[in-house]
Design a protein around this motif. Structure first.
Motif, PDB file in Angstrom:
ATOM      1  N   ARG A 345      12.550  -3.776 -10.543  1.00  0.00           N
ATOM      2  CA  ARG A 345      11.260  -3.104 -10.525  1.00  0.00           C
ATOM      3  C   ARG A 345      10.857  -2.744  -9.092  1.00  0.00           C
ATOM      4  O   ARG A 345      10.284  -1.678  -8.849  1.00  0.00           O
ATOM      5  CB  ARG A 345      10.196  -3.978 -11.200  1.00  0.00           C
ATOM      6  CG  ARG A 345       8.788  -3.396 -11.204  1.00  0.00           C
ATOM      7  CD  ARG A 345       8.682  -2.053 -11.929  1.00  0.00           C
ATOM      8  NE  ARG A 345       9.209  -2.102 -13.273  1.00  0.00           N
ATOM      9  CZ  ARG A 345       8.547  -2.569 -14.327  1.00  0.00           C
ATOM     10  NH1 ARG A 345       7.323  -3.028 -14.179  1.00  0.00           N
ATOM     11  NH2 ARG A 345       9.108  -2.575 -15.511  1.00  0.00           N
ATOM     12  N   GLU A 348      12.238   0.549  -8.137  1.00  0.00           N
ATOM     13  CA  GLU A 348      11.464   1.670  -8.694  1.00  0.00           C
ATOM     14  C   GLU A 348      10.177   1.883  -7.904  1.00  0.00           C
ATOM     15  O   GLU A 348       9.785   3.015  -7.613  1.00  0.00           O
ATOM     16  CB  GLU A 348      11.104   1.397 -10.163  1.00  0.00           C
ATOM     17  CG  GLU A 348      12.312   1.300 -11.092  1.00  0.00           C
ATOM     18  CD  GLU A 348      11.941   0.761 -12.484  1.00  0.00           C
ATOM     19  OE1 GLU A 348      12.839   0.244 -13.168  1.00  0.00           O
ATOM     20  OE2 GLU A 348      10.754   0.843 -12.859  1.00  0.00           O
ATOM     21  N   GLU A 349       9.543   0.785  -7.564  1.00  0.00           N
ATOM     22  CA  GLU A 349       8.274   0.892  -6.828  1.00  0.00           C
ATOM     23  C   GLU A 349       8.493   1.519  -5.455  1.00  0.00           C
ATOM     24  O   GLU A 349       7.710   2.372  -5.007  1.00  0.00           O
ATOM     25  CB  GLU A 349       7.615  -0.493  -6.687  1.00  0.00           C
ATOM     26  CG  GLU A 349       7.071  -1.027  -8.013  1.00  0.00           C
ATOM     27  CD  GLU A 349       6.603  -2.475  -7.966  1.00  0.00           C
ATOM     28  OE1 GLU A 349       6.233  -3.010  -9.019  1.00  0.00           O
ATOM     29  OE2 GLU A 349       6.624  -3.086  -6.862  1.00  0.00           O
ATOM     30  N   ASP A 352       9.045   5.215  -5.778  1.00  0.00           N
ATOM     31  CA  ASP A 352       7.759   5.895  -5.992  1.00  0.00           C
ATOM     32  C   ASP A 352       6.988   6.038  -4.683  1.00  0.00           C
ATOM     33  O   ASP A 352       6.400   7.087  -4.396  1.00  0.00           O
ATOM     34  CB  ASP A 352       6.878   5.088  -6.974  1.00  0.00           C
ATOM     35  CG  ASP A 352       7.326   5.264  -8.424  1.00  0.00           C
ATOM     36  OD1 ASP A 352       8.139   6.174  -8.675  1.00  0.00           O
ATOM     37  OD2 ASP A 352       6.866   4.482  -9.279  1.00  0.00           O
ATOM     38  N   TYR A 371       4.141  -1.530   2.348  1.00  0.00           N
ATOM     39  CA  TYR A 371       4.185  -1.702   0.891  1.00  0.00           C
ATOM     40  C   TYR A 371       2.801  -1.600   0.260  1.00  0.00           C
ATOM     41  O   TYR A 371       2.552  -0.816  -0.649  1.00  0.00           O
ATOM     42  CB  TYR A 371       4.825  -3.055   0.528  1.00  0.00           C
ATOM     43  CG  TYR A 371       5.603  -3.047  -0.785  1.00  0.00           C
ATOM     44  CD1 TYR A 371       4.950  -2.808  -1.997  1.00  0.00           C
ATOM     45  CD2 TYR A 371       6.979  -3.301  -0.819  1.00  0.00           C
ATOM     46  CE1 TYR A 371       5.659  -2.814  -3.202  1.00  0.00           C
ATOM     47  CE2 TYR A 371       7.686  -3.310  -2.019  1.00  0.00           C
ATOM     48  CZ  TYR A 371       7.027  -3.063  -3.202  1.00  0.00           C
ATOM     49  OH  TYR A 371       7.721  -3.078  -4.389  1.00  0.00           O
ATOM     50  N   ALA A 375       1.632   1.483  -1.993  1.00  0.00           N
ATOM     51  CA  ALA A 375       1.423   1.068  -3.390  1.00  0.00           C
ATOM     52  C   ALA A 375       0.040   1.517  -3.838  1.00  0.00           C
ATOM     53  O   ALA A 375      -0.145   1.989  -4.964  1.00  0.00           O
ATOM     54  CB  ALA A 375       1.565  -0.449  -3.526  1.00  0.00           C
ATOM     55  N   ARG A 379      -0.728   3.891  -6.843  1.00  0.00           N
ATOM     56  CA  ARG A 379      -1.689   3.452  -7.869  1.00  0.00           C
ATOM     57  C   ARG A 379      -2.691   4.575  -8.172  1.00  0.00           C
ATOM     58  O   ARG A 379      -2.962   4.901  -9.312  1.00  0.00           O
ATOM     59  CB  ARG A 379      -2.443   2.208  -7.388  1.00  0.00           C
ATOM     60  CG  ARG A 379      -3.289   1.553  -8.482  1.00  0.00           C
ATOM     61  CD  ARG A 379      -4.406   0.706  -7.920  1.00  0.00           C
ATOM     62  NE  ARG A 379      -3.964  -0.338  -7.008  1.00  0.00           N
ATOM     63  CZ  ARG A 379      -3.679  -1.592  -7.377  1.00  0.00           C
ATOM     64  NH1 ARG A 379      -3.802  -1.950  -8.620  1.00  0.00           N
ATOM     65  NH2 ARG A 379      -3.290  -2.474  -6.485  1.00  0.00           N
ATOM     66  N   PHE A 577       1.271  -2.714 -13.063  1.00  0.00           N
ATOM     67  CA  PHE A 577       1.581  -2.017 -11.821  1.00  0.00           C
ATOM     68  C   PHE A 577       1.872  -3.012 -10.706  1.00  0.00           C
ATOM     69  O   PHE A 577       1.214  -4.042 -10.580  1.00  0.00           O
ATOM     70  CB  PHE A 577       0.390  -1.134 -11.419  1.00  0.00           C
ATOM     71  CG  PHE A 577       0.588  -0.472 -10.089  1.00  0.00           C
ATOM     72  CD1 PHE A 577       1.487   0.573  -9.957  1.00  0.00           C
ATOM     73  CD2 PHE A 577      -0.090  -0.921  -8.976  1.00  0.00           C
ATOM     74  CE1 PHE A 577       1.692   1.167  -8.728  1.00  0.00           C
ATOM     75  CE2 PHE A 577       0.114  -0.327  -7.738  1.00  0.00           C
ATOM     76  CZ  PHE A 577       1.004   0.720  -7.620  1.00  0.00           C
ATOM     77  N   ASN A 578       2.876  -2.704  -9.895  1.00  0.00           N
ATOM     78  CA  ASN A 578       3.237  -3.528  -8.731  1.00  0.00           C
ATOM     79  C   ASN A 578       3.728  -4.927  -9.112  1.00  0.00           C
ATOM     80  O   ASN A 578       3.720  -5.824  -8.294  1.00  0.00           O
ATOM     81  CB  ASN A 578       2.037  -3.649  -7.775  1.00  0.00           C
ATOM     82  CG  ASN A 578       2.451  -3.347  -6.351  1.00  0.00           C
ATOM     83  OD1 ASN A 578       3.418  -2.602  -6.117  1.00  0.00           O
ATOM     84  ND2 ASN A 578       1.755  -3.910  -5.385  1.00  0.00           N
TER      85      ASN A 578
END
Ligand SMILES: [Zn+2]
Length: 719
Positions: A345, A348-349, A352, A371, A375, A379, A577-578
């Motif tokens: 994950r 992927e984050e 993004d 980060y 993030a 978001r 999320f995250n």
């Protein structure tokens, strides 16, 4: 998820709970009498509510004589038990043991306040001086052979003729506690065992003090030009913090999580983000007088040597024997099952976030200090969710009312502010409420809330008790406390908190409800099982996003209107999320904790071990452990959470599984029948019932890991 540990006092009391000793105290001074008469720390608690601590009269000069007197008193109580010529019974051995040490418990309540809420260089000196003395005292009790023989006789007899259920559990726990802590060793080994503990106690104190020193010594002072991106609330708080530190007109980013985290989320100044990140994650690792690496190596070596005396291969094996997980392998199996999904994950984050950075033309590669910042941008983009907008609906006062509402719905409790001046507090910001049974009006206890950050207060959030519920020696009501580090606003401004901080606020309140709901008879049964005690707190977090709480309490601080359905939908949608970041940063710390204690620490290079372990795990380079080893206080400032950090996830499996039970219940999260079952089986019994059995009583089966994976939006691992 929230990873905060209970106070040092809680750890101390846990450590002391099996402690019971013998010899007389050599520290007693002949001229002690007048001193004692004035020593408020030794006094019985007086006033309403079953008596409360005289926090307003605390005097730091009283600590040493009070501890000395408290230790002497406890040792003479133990002496009275061991000199009894009658054959050992529950009544003449276990009961007086459970009763012993009341004065010292009172002293430690104040000690805990100085240690966690009101620390100072003067106190830290006393703490360092007292640590080895207390360790010796503990050893005198845990290694008292005469006492252990009596306990063992009661235990052996109970195998023939079982006692009442709760008495049996008390005896089992006390017996195991002694056996686990060297009561059966021969004299030479006992001596070494005690010497190791003494040395460890000093190393633990040094460890915490080094971290605190690095938190206080690294503050970034910003000018007006360096505030880019920061929300108004943070700017105000930073201005206040600078003013408090004598730098009026500047803006202070202190070296604590509550300051670092929002700064890294919002600041547009990348170089400053890097600086603040490095300050925070280098605590205890700066190669100077406050560096903890050598301390850690020594701690690991001594722990290994100590459990070796008891015949254990490593510290983790010894420690987990009476935990829910039972073995390090079981704990590692859970973590290993989740880890691959977590780091996948993260990939992927990061992708993004990199895309957002590229699109902005930022010309960077995501680094750890980027980060949180990117993030937040993802978001907003993906979920159109603005953390600062959410904050406008999260006022501390309203959240406090939400806690009371949930306690009313689930526990039938009523919270009422105590009359002004009727209960003394250690700081003007601390507020106190009386907790009663809503139906009968019966007094249950007092709830103390110390909400704001200040110099000398530990970072993070925690819950503890000043007095616990027991009935074997008269009905004792609970004095429970919650402690947070919200940034105190400018006068007249509301305290607006993040969604995460609001969640933590409920979390700590879950611990408090666990204290208040106790129905046990004996003190030992109030003790926690480390990989289970986070269940009650984590499960309570789930009520924050229930409709009843949202509609009544999550209201805009200016308009008073409840959070719009659209915003709620976004929050719920973004719940996973995250998760790559939070699960990975947590698991990296939890796995590290376990690996350190399964490894051979002879000649260990702590820094290299951390690096190599992370490399072997394929730790993504874009983030770090939530607590890097040199400031991992859970594990190295005492033993409360050593090889126990996994416990948050262990308990979260129960949490996710229990939450699904509520989601499926006819009345949802306010289902009366299920709530009553939860209180009855999972809160009130504390440690009077084996946790695995308690959970089966609640759910009709064991908890399943699948619920946790669903909760975090991870694929279910194939069997
Ligand atoms: Zn907790």
């Amino acid at each position: 998820m929230n990873l905060y540990f209970n106070s040092k006092k809680f750890q101390l009391i846990t450590a002391l709970s099996f402690i019971l000793a013998l010899t007389s105290c050599k520290q007693t001074k002949e001229n002690e009498q007048p001193m004692e008469a004035n020593n408020i720390l030794l006094s019985e608690w007086t006033g309403d509510y079953g008596g409360t601590p005289a926090f307003d009269k605390m005097n730091i000069k009283d600590i040493k004589p009070a501890i000395e007197k408290g230790m002497a008193e406890k040792l003479s109580e133990i002496d009275a038990i061991t000199s009894n010529t009658e054959p050992p019974t529950f009544e003449n051995t276990i009961v007086p043991l459970e009763k012993s040490g009341k004065t010292l418990d009172r002293v430690f309540t104040y000690y805990g306040i100085w240690s966690s809420n009101m620390s100072s260089p003067e106190f830290r000196e006393i703490e360092s001086e007292m640590a080895p003395i207390l360790s010796d005292f503990n050893s005198k009790i845990s290694q008292n052979l005469e006492l252990f023989k009596r306990i063992k006789t009661v235990y052996d007899n109970s195998l023939e003729t079982p006692l009442e259920e709760d008495q049996q559990r008390v005896v089992n726990l006390i017996y195991e506690g002694f056996a686990m802590n060297g009561a059966e060793l021969d004299d030479a080994k006992k001596e070494r065992y005690a010497a190791i503990n003494k040395e460890l106690s000093t190393l633990y104190t040094n460890f915490s003090n080094n971290v605190l020193a690095d938190e206080e010594n690294y503050v970034e002072y910003l000018t007006k030009e360096q505030l880019g991106g920061l929300p108004e609330s943070l700017v105000k708080a930073a201005a206040n913090a600078a003013k408090e530190k004598g730098k009026e007109g500047m803006y202070a980013i202190t070296n604590t999580r509550s300051s670092m985290d929002p700064f890294l989320t919002y600041s547009t100044e990348r170089a400053l983000r890097e600086k603040v990140w490095k300050n925070y994650y280098s605590r205890g690792d700066n190669g100077d007088q406050y560096d903890n690496n050598a301390n850690i190596a020594k701690i690991l070596q001594l722990r290994k040597e100590r459990v070796g005396l008891l015949g254990f291969d490593n510290y983790a094996n010894w420690r987990l024997q009476n935990r829910m997980a039972k073995t390090p392998e079981n704990a590692m199996a859970l973590m290993n099952a989740v880890w691959p999904a977590a780091i996948a994950r993260v990939k992927e984050e990061v992708a993004d976030m990199q895309a957002v950075a590229d699109k902005n033309g930022d010309k960077i590669t995501i680094e750890p200090w980027d980060y949180r910042y990117y993030a937040e941008k993802v978001r907003k983009l993906k979920y159109d969710l603005d953390s600062d907008e959410v904050k406008q609906y999260l006022q501390l006062d309203k959240l406090t009312q939400a806690l009371f509402f949930v306690a009313d719905e689930l526990f039938n409790y009523k919270f009422t502010p105590v009359p002004e001046g009727s209960v003394s507090v250690f700081q003007e910001d601390v507020k106190v409420w009386e907790v009663t049974n809503k139906t009968t009006g019966e007094h249950i206890g007092l709830w103390y809330l110390d909400p704001f950050a200040r110099q000398g207060k530990r970072s993070g959030a925690w819950a503890n008790t000043y007095r616990s519920h027991t009935t074997f020696d008269g009905n004792k009501t609970v004095l429970g406390s919650n402690n947070s580090n919200f940034v105190k606003p400018a006068p007249g401004e509301p305290v607006l908190v993040s969604w995460d901080d609001a969640t933590t606020f409920l979390h700590e309140f879950g611990h408090a409800l666990h204290f208040f709901s106790s129905n046990v008879k004996y003190p030992t049964l109030n003790g926690g099982v480390r990989d289970y005690t986070e269940f009650q707190s984590q499960v309570l977090e789930r009520w924050l996003s229930t409709d009843k709480v949202i509609n009544q309490f999550l209201v805009h601080y200016k308009t008073g209107k409840p959070m719009p359905a659209e915003l709620i939908a976004k929050i719920k949608k973004s719940a996973t999320f995250n998760q790559g970041f939070s699960t990975t940063e947590y698991l990296a710390s939890a796995i590290m904790d376990m690996k350190f204690h399964m490894a051979d620490p002879t000649n260990i290079d702590v820094d290299a071990f951390e690096r190599e372990t992370l490399a072997a795990l394929n730790m993504p380079k874009e983030l770090v452990m939530r607590h890097r080893t040199p400031h991992f206080g859970h594990v190295f400032s005492g033993e409360g959470y050593a090889t126990a950090y996994y416990g948050y996830m262990w308990a979260d499996v129960l949490t996710a599984d229990a939450a699904e039970a509520f989601a499926e219940a006819p009345g949802g999260f306010y289902d009366k029948e299920l709530a009553a079952k939860m209180v009855k089986y999972l809160f009130a019994p504390r440690n009077s019932v084996d946790p695995a059995e308690a959970y089966r009583n609640f759910r009709g089966r064991d908890a399943k890991i699948e619920a946790l994976m669903r909760d975090r939006g991870f694929p279910i691992p194939k069997k």
